[in-house]
Design an enzyme around this catalytic site. Structure first.
Site, PDB file in Angstrom:
ATOM      1  N   HIS A 387      16.857 -13.290  -1.649  1.00 20.32           N
ATOM      2  CA  HIS A 387      15.805 -12.320  -1.946  1.00 20.32           C
ATOM      3  C   HIS A 387      15.800 -11.187  -0.923  1.00 20.32           C
ATOM      4  O   HIS A 387      15.684 -10.018  -1.241  1.00 20.32           O
ATOM      5  CB  HIS A 387      14.419 -12.953  -1.877  1.00 20.32           C
ATOM      6  CG  HIS A 387      14.214 -14.068  -2.827  1.00 20.32           C
ATOM      7  ND1 HIS A 387      15.033 -15.148  -2.884  1.00 20.32           N
ATOM      8  CD2 HIS A 387      13.248 -14.269  -3.752  1.00 20.32           C
ATOM      9  CE1 HIS A 387      14.589 -15.979  -3.808  1.00 20.32           C
ATOM     10  NE2 HIS A 387      13.507 -15.461  -4.355  1.00 20.32           N
ATOM     11  N   CYS A 699      29.894   1.545 -17.737  1.00 19.25           N
ATOM     12  CA  CYS A 699      28.818   1.463 -16.742  1.00 19.25           C
ATOM     13  C   CYS A 699      29.206   0.643 -15.517  1.00 19.25           C
ATOM     14  O   CYS A 699      28.378   0.363 -14.660  1.00 19.25           O
ATOM     15  CB  CYS A 699      27.534   0.925 -17.364  1.00 19.25           C
ATOM     16  SG  CYS A 699      27.715  -0.723 -18.046  1.00 19.25           S
TER      17      CYS A 699
HETATM   18  C1  PEP Z   1      29.861  -4.673 -14.978  1.00 20.86           C
HETATM   19  O1  PEP Z   1      30.247  -5.855 -15.050  1.00 20.86           O
HETATM   20  O2  PEP Z   1      30.640  -3.707 -14.906  1.00 20.86           O
HETATM   21  C2  PEP Z   1      28.422  -4.370 -14.961  1.00 20.86           C
HETATM   22  C3  PEP Z   1      27.975  -3.153 -15.068  1.00 20.86           C
HETATM   23  O3  PEP Z   1      27.577  -5.412 -14.815  1.00 20.86           O
HETATM   24  P1  PEP Z   1      27.280  -6.146 -13.417  1.00 20.86           P
HETATM   25  O4  PEP Z   1      27.989  -5.379 -12.325  1.00 20.86           O
HETATM   26  O5  PEP Z   1      25.803  -6.155 -13.263  1.00 20.86           O
HETATM   27  O6  PEP Z   1      27.872  -7.492 -13.665  1.00 20.86           O
END
Ligand code: PEP
Ligand code: MG
Length: 771
Positions: A387, A699
């Site tokens: 946390h 993303c």
């Molecule tokens: C990814 O896997 O690229 C993503 C955006 O999700 P996270 O980094 O939260 O796993």
């Protein structure tokens, strides 16, 4: 990269020639790299490294040369086997001698007899006459040239292709540490002008948990907060029931003030983090029992300590992790209560512009420290919960963990400078060091306030949509300032990670409502359902310990298994989205069509239930999915007909496509976003999106990397979602690219079947801006 030594035949070598024990070398180096914290100074680290490499490669000499950008020299910084007096004296320019050549041309050089090589340069100071066999590899950190790692041996042709590989891998593993060492050596205050605190060197390397730089005077915590709970009260003072009740009220007030202070900036944690505290304050078995015993004439301090310790024992010895975490809440609350009763203050280091030093930290402490204007934290010799780590990181609060408990003894006027990205703590830094970091911090700030354009297009006018990834609600402000067109990924896990129990539907509703209010003007707000498990374990979720958590019960698998957790979240999102037209939902880590349909079905069920219960909610919400697993690719067209949009999570996509743990440093050189299978995978996803008319965004971290943006655009990705601070860099990069060039470039890259081929094409990418 090619050696200019003899072309060995791999098969022949396997049979006849010594094969060094490379695995042991790597393990030892890994250990050594991790030791470079605390007091071990950097020169010692470099010296130990040369010892280790020389031993493993059975070399007579191992030396490290580092590049000094001030004078443009490569300087011998450590050696095993050459004259130790040559350290810092032997210098050369890039291109000069074999070492200089290796550095400037960034290639491995292996000479059977270096003394016969035209490039060989003899340094009499170094005492290297008797050494014939020579092997050197460049040390690079990303695109940054750091220095050269060299081994030498008396016997001609001693080094083999295997040694070449071992040394190269060793250099890769050492690059980060050596680059850090180099920086520190440049920055280290002169011995005469430094004013380290008693018994502490001028800098110490710890483990970094947040990015950013902070400086200020140290404010050590009161000796030990736990002493309040553990040590018998020797003051001889007895406290009345009224005084106990007043201390209780004061504690409630203190917690409420903290909560209020944060409700604007950290709404998700402000409302959740103290929930357990408030419940306990009202609990008859806890504070009620304390009051009864004090009323019966017992000593108040002893009663609080006794009851608190009983509960802490019960919780701490529970087999369930979530119960164990409650012990932390009881401890935190009881210490606050005792501090207020004894009027000793809350016992946390506080103060504007200071660096807090603490042995123990609770999530609530972090909030309080931020509220009091603390700039950074050194956690010395104590433990830390996930946390605390996550909270500090998301707040951008530099936090460095060190085993060195001497920090607890620093005089209060000691100045500390924390480099949260490297884990470096400078003690009483000199002006040169402070100036360097002030300039760095200013440059970072300016980069943030860079004037953003409302929309983004390539040089030849093709629109690219820039969205923001959001972890904490407070980040929406920066996303707005930097003109993000929407939220491409809201990671909902933070409120789940910050507390010691699942947030209720209503608690989540309040969080999502705030998010939607703050982003209602944006084109889209994409909420990803809980992506817990893997490396983001919820201690209270009662999950069994998994041998391979990244391949285990994580993400959508977790929520589909724990249906009530999933439904509470979906209901909260649907309710909070009432009246909004820009909200989209997406599921992480989808591995099959069945899974996607099951998850969609849960949304339909929740919407139907809300309808029946006559509760307002958003209708016909768009539902998309993250593309993160290879199993999706062969079915991508079918998925595209079922999903409203795709978001490629390249962090996981690269991990699963290449079978390389994204968090494992040992295989970091295999985690390659430009692996041909990854590139072709991304192209296939983009193509399916275009064919079926759905948006495909990226993303993961690739989306903010200028090295990969030209490929992504050329492959047909028109939406990039990045952490807000990267928006200026991404916009600038996109606006410097011509789409036709990007397409031609992507085509060339996609033709490649080998990583080496892809790397060669990567070097020819269109004009971009790289920092
Ligand atoms: C990814 O896997 O690229 C993503 C955006 O999700 P996270 O980094 O939260 O796993
Ligand atoms: Mg992911």
């Amino acid at each position: 990269m090619r050696s200019n030594g003899g072309a060995d035949n791999g098969k022949k070598l396997k049979m006849n020639i010594r094969q060094p024990d490379h695995l042991n070398l790597l393990c030892d180096l890994g250990e050594l790299t991790s030791i470079v914290t605390g007091e071990s100074d950097i020169e010692t680290f470099l010296a130990l490294t040369t010892e280790l490499v020389a031993k493993h490669l059975k070399a007579h000499v191992c030396s490290i040369y580092l590049f000094n950008s001030d004078d443009g020299d490569l300087v011998l910084k450590a050696t095993r086997g050459l004259n130790p007096d040559a350290v810092n004296r032997v210098r050369m320019k890039p291109g000069e001698g074999l070492v200089g050549l290796c550095f400037s041309e960034n290639r491995i050089l292996r000479e059977g007899d270096a003394t016969q090589s035209p490039g060989f340069k003899f340094f009499s100071d170094a005492g290297e006459e008797p050494f014939n066999a020579f092997l050197c590899v460049p040390i690079r950190q990303g695109v940054e040239k750091v220095g050269v790692l060299v081994v030498q041996h008396r016997q001609i042709d001693h080094f083999t292709r295997f040694d070449e590989r071992a040394l190269k891998t060793a250099a890769t593993q050492l690059a980060g540490a050596v680059e850090n060492a180099r920086l520190l050596m440049t920055l280290a205050p002169d011995k005469e002008t430094a004013h380290p605190a008693p018994n502490l060197p001028a800098f110490i390397r710890g483990k970094a948990n947040a990015t950013g730089v902070a400086q200020g005077q140290v404010r050590p915590s009161s000796r030990n907060r736990k002493a309040l709970l553990l040590e018998p009260d020797r003051s001889g003072k007895s406290y009345t029931l009224t005084e106990f009740t007043e201390a209780l009220d004061k504690t409630v007030k203190e917690l409420r003030q903290l909560q209020d202070k944060f409700s604007a900036s950290l709404p998700e944690s402000a409302s959740l983090i103290f929930t357990a505290h408030f419940m306990m304050l009202k609990d008859k078995n806890f504070t009620g029992k304390m009051a009864n015993r004090i009323n019966g004439g017992e000593n108040a301090v002893a009663v609080i300590q006794d009851i608190a310790r009983t509960y802490i024992r019960i919780f701490a010895t529970s087999p369930h992790a979530y119960m164990q975490e409650k012990a932390v809440d009881v401890e935190d609350l009881s210490i606050r209560l005792l501090a207020n009763l004894k009027d000793a203050g809350p016992g946390s280091p506080t103060g504007k512009g200071t660096i807090a030093v603490a042995q123990d930290l609770y999530p609530s402490d972090i909030l309080k420290l931020v509220a009091d204007g603390v700039q950074g934290i050194v956690l010395a010799g104590g433990g830390i919960t996930s946390h605390v780590t996550i909270l500090s990181r998301s707040l951008g609060l530099p936090l460095i963990i060190t085993d060195d408990t001497r920090f607890m003894d620093l005089p209060p006027d000691t100045r500390l400078l924390l480099d949260g990205s490297q884990g470096n703590i400078f003690i009483n830094p000199d002006q040169k060091t402070l100036d360097l970091f002030t300039t760095k911090a200013r440059a970072e700030k300016q980069a943030k306030s860079h004037a953003m354009k409302e929309t983004t297009q390539t040089l030849d006018g093709k629109r690219v949509r820039l969205l923001a990834n959001i972890n904490l609600l407070s980040e929406t402000r920066l996303a707005n300032e930097l003109k993000a067109e929407g939220v491409g990924l809201y990671r909902t896990e933070f409120p789940f990670l910050i507390r010691s129990g699942f947030p209720s539907e209503d608690e989540q509703y309040l969080i999502y409502k705030k998010l939607f209010d703050q982003t209602s003007h944006m084109a889209v707000t994409t909420v990803r359902t809980l992506d817990a498990g893997g490396e983001k374990t919820l201690s209270y979720a009662g999950a069994a310990k998994e041998a391979n958590p990244v391949l285990g019960l994580r993400s959508i698998r977790f929520t589909l298994k724990y249906r009530e957790v999933f439904e509470a979240q979906i209901r909260a999102i649907l309710r909070a989205g009432t009246g909004c037209s820009n909200i989209r939902l997406m599921f992480p880590l989808i591995s099959s069509i069945d899974e996607f349909l099951q998850a969609k079905e849960v949304v339909s069920t929740c919407a139907r239930d809300l309808e029946i219960e006559e509760i307002h909610h958003v209708e016909n919400i768009e539902i998309g999915m993250m593309v993160e697993l290879p199993s999706v690719l062969p079915l991508i067209d079918e998925f595209a007909q079922l999903a409203d949009f795709f978001a490629v999570g390249t962090n996981d996509f690269v991990q699963y496509m290449t079978g390389t743990d994204r968090a494992n440093k040992l295989v970091a050189d295999l985690y390659l976003p430009h692996h041909p299978a990854v590139s072709r995978g991304i192209k296939a996803i983009a193509d399916a999106g275009r064919t079926h008319g759905i948006e495909v965004s990226v993303c993961g971290e690739m989306a903010h990397d200028p090295r990969y943006i030209p490929f992504l655009l050329g492959a047909g990705i028109q939406t990039l979602s990045v952490d807000p601070q990267f928006l200026p860099l991404v916009q600038e990069t996109v606006m410097a690219i011509r789409m036709d060039e990007a397409k031609a470039y992507a085509k060339r890259l996609l033709k490649e079947t080998r990583i080496s081929g892809a790397e060669a094409v990567l070097k020819t990418r269109p004009r971009i801006l790289e920092s």
